[in-house]
Structures are given as structure tokens and as C-alpha cells.
Design an enzyme around this catalytic site. Sequence first.
Site, PDB file in Angstrom:
ATOM      1  N   ASP A  28      33.905  14.597  16.563  1.00  0.00           N
ATOM      2  CA  ASP A  28      33.538  14.645  17.974  1.00  0.00           C
ATOM      3  C   ASP A  28      32.071  15.070  18.087  1.00  0.00           C
ATOM      4  O   ASP A  28      31.740  16.242  17.947  1.00  0.00           O
ATOM      5  CB  ASP A  28      34.474  15.644  18.680  1.00  0.00           C
ATOM      6  N   GLU A  80      13.588  24.126  -1.749  1.00  0.00           N
ATOM      7  CA  GLU A  80      14.798  24.043  -2.572  1.00  0.00           C
ATOM      8  C   GLU A  80      15.071  22.595  -2.922  1.00  0.00           C
ATOM      9  O   GLU A  80      16.152  22.260  -3.378  1.00  0.00           O
ATOM     10  CB  GLU A  80      15.980  24.698  -1.867  1.00  0.00           C
ATOM     11  N   CYS A 112      15.678  29.134   2.145  1.00  0.00           N
ATOM     12  CA  CYS A 112      14.789  28.730   3.242  1.00  0.00           C
ATOM     13  C   CYS A 112      13.648  29.715   3.501  1.00  0.00           C
ATOM     14  O   CYS A 112      12.919  29.568   4.471  1.00  0.00           O
ATOM     15  CB  CYS A 112      15.594  28.543   4.526  1.00  0.00           C
ATOM     16  N   THR A 200      28.321  32.633   6.092  1.00  0.00           N
ATOM     17  CA  THR A 200      26.868  32.500   6.231  1.00  0.00           C
ATOM     18  C   THR A 200      26.344  33.210   7.476  1.00  0.00           C
ATOM     19  O   THR A 200      25.145  33.420   7.605  1.00  0.00           O
ATOM     20  CB  THR A 200      26.428  31.011   6.312  1.00  0.00           C
ATOM     21  N   HIS A 233      14.423  31.990  11.657  1.00  0.00           N
ATOM     22  CA  HIS A 233      14.903  30.843  10.878  1.00  0.00           C
ATOM     23  C   HIS A 233      15.962  30.097  11.681  1.00  0.00           C
ATOM     24  O   HIS A 233      16.767  30.719  12.385  1.00  0.00           O
ATOM     25  CB  HIS A 233      15.470  31.302   9.536  1.00  0.00           C
ATOM     26  N   ARG A 242      21.216  33.582  19.259  1.00  0.00           N
ATOM     27  CA  ARG A 242      22.041  34.797  19.257  1.00  0.00           C
ATOM     28  C   ARG A 242      21.257  35.983  18.727  1.00  0.00           C
ATOM     29  O   ARG A 242      21.317  37.084  19.268  1.00  0.00           O
ATOM     30  CB  ARG A 242      23.298  34.578  18.416  1.00  0.00           C
ATOM     31  N   SER A 295      18.929  32.089   2.127  1.00  0.00           N
ATOM     32  CA  SER A 295      20.253  32.440   1.613  1.00  0.00           C
ATOM     33  C   SER A 295      20.127  33.036   0.227  1.00  0.00           C
ATOM     34  O   SER A 295      19.236  32.701  -0.536  1.00  0.00           O
ATOM     35  CB  SER A 295      21.145  31.206   1.576  1.00  0.00           C
TER      36      SER A 295
END
Lengths: 342, 383, 119
Positions: A28, A80, A112, A200, A233, A242, A295
Amino acid sequence: MIGIVSYGTYIPKFRIRVEEIARMWNEDSNAIKQGLGVSEKSVPDIDEDTATMSVEASREAISRAKIDPKKIEAIFVGSESHPYAVKPTATIVGEALGVGNYYFCADLEFACKAATAGIQICFAMVKAGMINYGLSIGSDTAQAKPGDALEYTAAAGAVAVIVGKDPIAEIEATVSYTSDTPDFWRRDLQPYPSHGGRFTGTPAYFRHVISAAKKLMESYGYTAKDFDFAVFHQPNAKFPQRVASMLGFSEEKIADGMLVRAIGNTYSASSLMGLCGILDKAQPGQRILLVSFGSGAGSDAFAIRVTDKILEYPRNAKVWDKAKNCVYIDYGLYLKHRRMIK
Amino acid sequence: MRVAIIGVGCTEFGELWDKSFRSIFLNAGLSALEDAEIRGKEVEAIYIGNMSGGKFIDQEHIAALIVDHAGLAEFGIPAIRIENADASGGSAFRQAYMAVASGIHEIVIAAGIEKVTDANDPMEILSTAVDQEWEKFVGANLPAIYAIIARLHMHRFGTNEEDLAMIAVKNHRNAVHNPKAQFRKEINLEDVMRSSYIAEPLKVLDCAPLCDGASAVILANEEVAKKICDTPIYIEACTQASDYFSIQNRKDITTLQAVVIASKEAYKIAGVEAKNVDVAEVHDSFTISELLAYEDLGFAKKGEGKKLIREGETEIGGKIPVNTSGGLKACGHAVGATGIRQIVDLVIQLRGEAGKRQVNAERALALNLGGSGATAVVSILSR
Amino acid sequence: MVPRFWRKIKYRYEILTSFCENCGNHYYPQREICPKCRREGVLKEEKVCDYGKVLSYTVVNGRTIALVEFDNGAKMLAEVCGKVEIGKKVRKAFRKYGEDGDFGIIYYGTKFIPIEEQN
């Protein structure tokens, strides 16, 4: 005063829409777009890779500041998706720019955030008097396994930042927050990365970004009010939104840096691409909070204050204009461009 | 010393799957000796045009190999391979001509050979004739280089794709009556125009197909020739010139300067002008190369080559028939053999043995090119 | 063939012409002797500007290959990323030309981008 003396960006011209990817997997697309806050992502041409995009971004940075390439004495490429597992990307960049042979050089990898680490290294080297100018590049043609959630956002782009004295934007302070957190990784010889799904989020992205930002503010006496802009990021649009609200930044302060909405997650270039979006319009005296995230995991936080020099600095073509100037491709061409079919 | 051609021989051109490199050569060599009515041991030297034994069949040192296979090792006849890409044949012919003209040798063989069908991608090998570092590296193979030339010629002079197509149609029509040609069938304009692009604006049917083949001619000085041959054909001139290797360095890419230089020199030596040429075999590796030849050999002014083909002047029966054999386009382009094959066909014309292709000719011209024209060999023959 | 590529890297990554101070001609690729002045020539390396115009072109094996002409008169064969026509202005770009199979080196070089497609 040490900081950013020039910046350059490169965004490949091709885009694939979320709808087109969702069509392949019977998903969707509206729900995905809403969930990620991303509607399309940039895709490199078949003859583009991390090295070529690094060169293009760097050439823009050099020509804008009219810096003699020979004065660039350090080059770090954070990625990366280095084209070679062994053999540096940064030497290809150095050769193409014509910096000569006496320069400090290495490829960096920290998911990143490798390029913001590169900026810290350049900053320290300029401060120590080892170099005149240092070039840190974040460049990625991000890999994503077909069908994986990452496929909707894993994009391509590059940012080159030249660090030196007499900057257009002073680096006032920087701190890092680092821990061993396996939220996203790619094992040696594997073509695609794996990730911990919801892992994550809180223990990885949010913990590191917030810890680094708070430490920077505590250590140097800033509050959110001291910053005119903030950029974080951008693995998607939701996470930085957020984290901004958790740190007390309004939507307005992050809007100019939210390149992820237009081009997806450019990985090593992601937070820096956002920074460039802000630098494209920032005025002297304005302060920017930059927090990267890599990460594995770590965040580099920077307090950056725009100087008067930016008034005489050429800022066209703007990053947002580059983001909008594009050609859409379908999934078949996408596979060809990403060389998943040869 | 005047030099004559006293014997010619040529294999069929085509995909000679069941014939090896050495046996192809033997066939051509023997036919030439038979035609000259000599045994073989009278031959004092052999000059062999071959572009790439090394790449096509992984064999170097082919001259001695051929001498052996032809049964001539017994006589210790010296042989040498001449390489000038697809001008290897023409260049070997010139070396042989000079050897006799100088008086060093009385009777020699000039031959050309290529075995291309043993290799996977013959066009890639032919494309080693362009600059590997600065042309091929960027993706420009031989068809691409000629296509770039063709595009500018069209843009500048109003030449169009149909003009080029008409050259292919003409050459196929001529080949119908040539028993050695690879494609002995007519094609029409629509066939060419509908064929797909190899390198825009050049289409499949604008390109000469690469094939296997060998050809040989026997050269002798005038004195010897008159003794042993009833129909000697004389070499009035044989010249060669070079141009800038890559088109990047040519002042004007719509002119093949080596052709201009070599032909002017040849006309001067032969004491003739372009208009005195009665029939010509030119290097139509691509249709555009034949069109350029009309202009650079002086048959037409620069930019007006299209008029010759539009008005039928290069057809059999026209003012200056070109490629009555079918040319590289319809005979097939056996790379190193092509330059000698052209001589063979002109000798057949001058002797009056061309059958339905026969034109009335006293004087004939051959133009053999290497690569994109960095080498050009021009020969003028007469009865 | 690695050394053969490596030897010319400088000239593949950047457009450098040989400029003869004696006759004023520019040559690409670089030369070791001026064809006009021969031993009287004095060749200097010169960086050409980032722009050129298409003198002619073809499309072969799905790639556009153009003969690009610079203001200084030098000409360069290169791939163009995108559609072109004669006279079109193009800008240099750093791109991949190919690679030596899955294990060999990657060949980078200079290509061109039609100007309105500039990123």
C-alpha cells in the site's frame, strides 16, 4: 575561526516513486508514504557511483570558493558503498580534483555518519595547523535488497565540505556519542545490508542523536532557542521530525533541511545534504544544530554559526532546486541503473 | 622499371567454415600462379597483407607459415606480413610493386588474407584499427567513427541516409554477377532504410560484412611480363599516405586527407586526372566511406558526392563506375585480403573478362583504407 | 592492462590539452611533439574549460558518443549522458566508463552532459 569554507552537492537526476516500488511488491503505497514521509528517492545513472558523485560534489565546492586544489591537504570520503572493498575512493577523488600528491587521505566507514566524522578530523587538523584545507565527502549509492523496507528510501547523493580558516560557517563546537549497537549492518561480501527493524529506533537512532545533541548543548551552554535551524540524520522524514520535537525544535527550524522528502535517504550524505539545504538560505549570525547518525552506532553533533562571508559566497544552484530537477524511471530501469540486472 | 600484373587469384569471399587460414591462402595463391601460368619457384618474394592473425586466429608469423603450407619452403622464398589494418592488402601490393620497380626482384607475389570467422567478435577486432586509448576507450568502435563522420557530412552538405543506402543497393546489384562475392543478391532502398542502426546514422546494410577470404596477384617487371603473359596489366602508380590517426586531431573530419594526398600523388605519377579514370574499386567498409571516396579522389567536389550516386554516375554504365565487383559491401570485407581483391577485380575488368559486369575501361583505380582512413593506398592500373 | 590505464589517469579524469606556445594550437589528447612546429614547438599542458559543443555524434551500443569541440579548437571524443544534436552545448562530468570484469579495476573518465540536463 575554523569551519566550513565551501560546500558542494550532487544529486543524480533520476527518481523512482514510492508507488512504483510498492507496485512490485503489492504494498500500500499511501500507507508507506505516510509512514516514511518520503514520496520518491534519487537513483544514480548506470555510470555513477560513490566516486563519481564525490568528484562532482567536490568540484562544485572547489569552484564556488575558488580554492586552488593544491591547497587541499586532506581528503576523507565517508561512504558505505565504496566502489572497491579494498582500494580507496578518496585517491580517485584527489586525482580528479588535481590536489597533487602531498595530502592526507583515507576512506571512512561509519554507516551514515562517516562524513561528519571526516569533518571533525579536518577540523582538528586545521586547528592543529597540519593543513590549510581539508575536504570531507559523504557519498553513497545506498544498497537495498529488493522487497526490503529500505528499498523505498535507500537513495544516492553526495556532499562535499571544505573545512578551513575564514569560513562561511564557523564550527563552534562538536561532540560525539558512540556505542556498540548493532541496529543496521552489512557483513563482508554481502551485497545488501540487514537491519534490526524497530530496534533501529529507540535504542539506536533516538538514543544517539539525542545524547549527542544534549551533550553538545550542556557542554557549551546552548538551548534549543539558540539555534535558528536544526538538521538531523534522515533515514526517513518521521525520525528527524520526532527527534526535533523531543529536543524542542519547531517544524520550521528543520523544514529547510528535510531533503529526505524529495530524494530519500542519501546515507553518508543525508544529514549534510540537509545542512546544505539550510546553508543555501541562512544569513550571517544564524546558528545551526547538525546531528548525524551512523548505525553501529554513533552521532556527531555540531553547533555551526553562519558568518558574514556567506554574503559573498555563491550559493547557486540550490540543493532544493537540484532535488526538484529530475527524471522519473520505472522499476525495470531502476534495477538496471542499480546494476541488479546486467 | 615498369611493373605488370601477370596473374590474379581470389577465393570466394564469405563464411568459409570448413576452410582453415592456411588452406584459404593456398587456394588464392594457386589460382594466381595458374592464371600466370608459372610454377611457383620462379617467385622471388611474397608480400602478405594480413591485419590480425594474432587476434583472429591467435597466430603470428603467418608469412613463413603460408610459404610452408604452399609448398614453397623447399625453395626458401622470403615472405613478409604487412599490417596496416584493413589497408594491409593494398600496402602489401605497394611493397611488392616497389620491390619489382626497384629492380631487386623480377617476379613477386602480393597477397592478402584474413580468416575472421574463427573469432567471436570480428568487428571488435577490426576496431583495434582505431585508437584504443582515446577512441575505443570511450566506446567509439570503427562503425561509430564513420557514423560521426557521416553525421557531420549530412549536416554540412545535405547528404542523407537514402544517398548512402543507394550506394549499398548499387553494390549489391553489381555483386549479383560476381561469382566470388559473399552476397550475390539484390537489395532495395527500403531494405537498407528499414535495417536497424549499428551506429546512427549508419545501419546494418550500410556496413560491409566481415568475412573470410584470400587473394593474390603476381607481379613481374615489364620485360619478364611481356615474355610470359599475353595480357599484362600495368601498374601506373601505387601511392600511400597517412592522416592523423584519431578523428579528434583531424582538421576536417568530412575529408579523408590521406586519400586526397595519395590520389593526387598517384594522378601525378600516372600523368592523369581523376576524370581519366574509367573504373574504380573503392573501400566501402561503410557506405559513407564510398561517398567520401567520390569526393576525396576528385570524382566530385567536396559535398557533392551525393550527386554521383543520385544521378547513377557510379553505376555500371555511368560516367565513373565504382565497385563493379560489389565492393566490400557485397563481396564481403575479408580485411587484409580486400586491398588485393580490389586489384584482382580491376585486372579482370581491364582484361575484359568481367562478363555481365564488364565496363569499357583503359584505366582503373583502387582505393584501400586502413581503419577510419589514417592509411590510404591508391593504385592506378592500365591495359 | 592496468598500467596502460593508470598511465593516463590524469588525462582521463581531467581534460588537459597540449598547447603549443610556438604556433598557438591546442591538441587533445596530449602530445609529445607539436605536429605543426615539430622540434621548434614548445608544448605546455593546459586545462580546458568545463564546456564544449557537439561537433558530431552517433549512438552505438546504446551509448551516445560525440566529438566535442572546445573554444580553443581542440576536439575530444567522449560519451554524452543524454540526448544531443549537432551544436549542443555540453558540460564535463566525471563518470564510469567501464570495468575490467567483476574482479578488475574500474575505469573512470570524463563524459559530457547536455547543458539543460545539468544537475
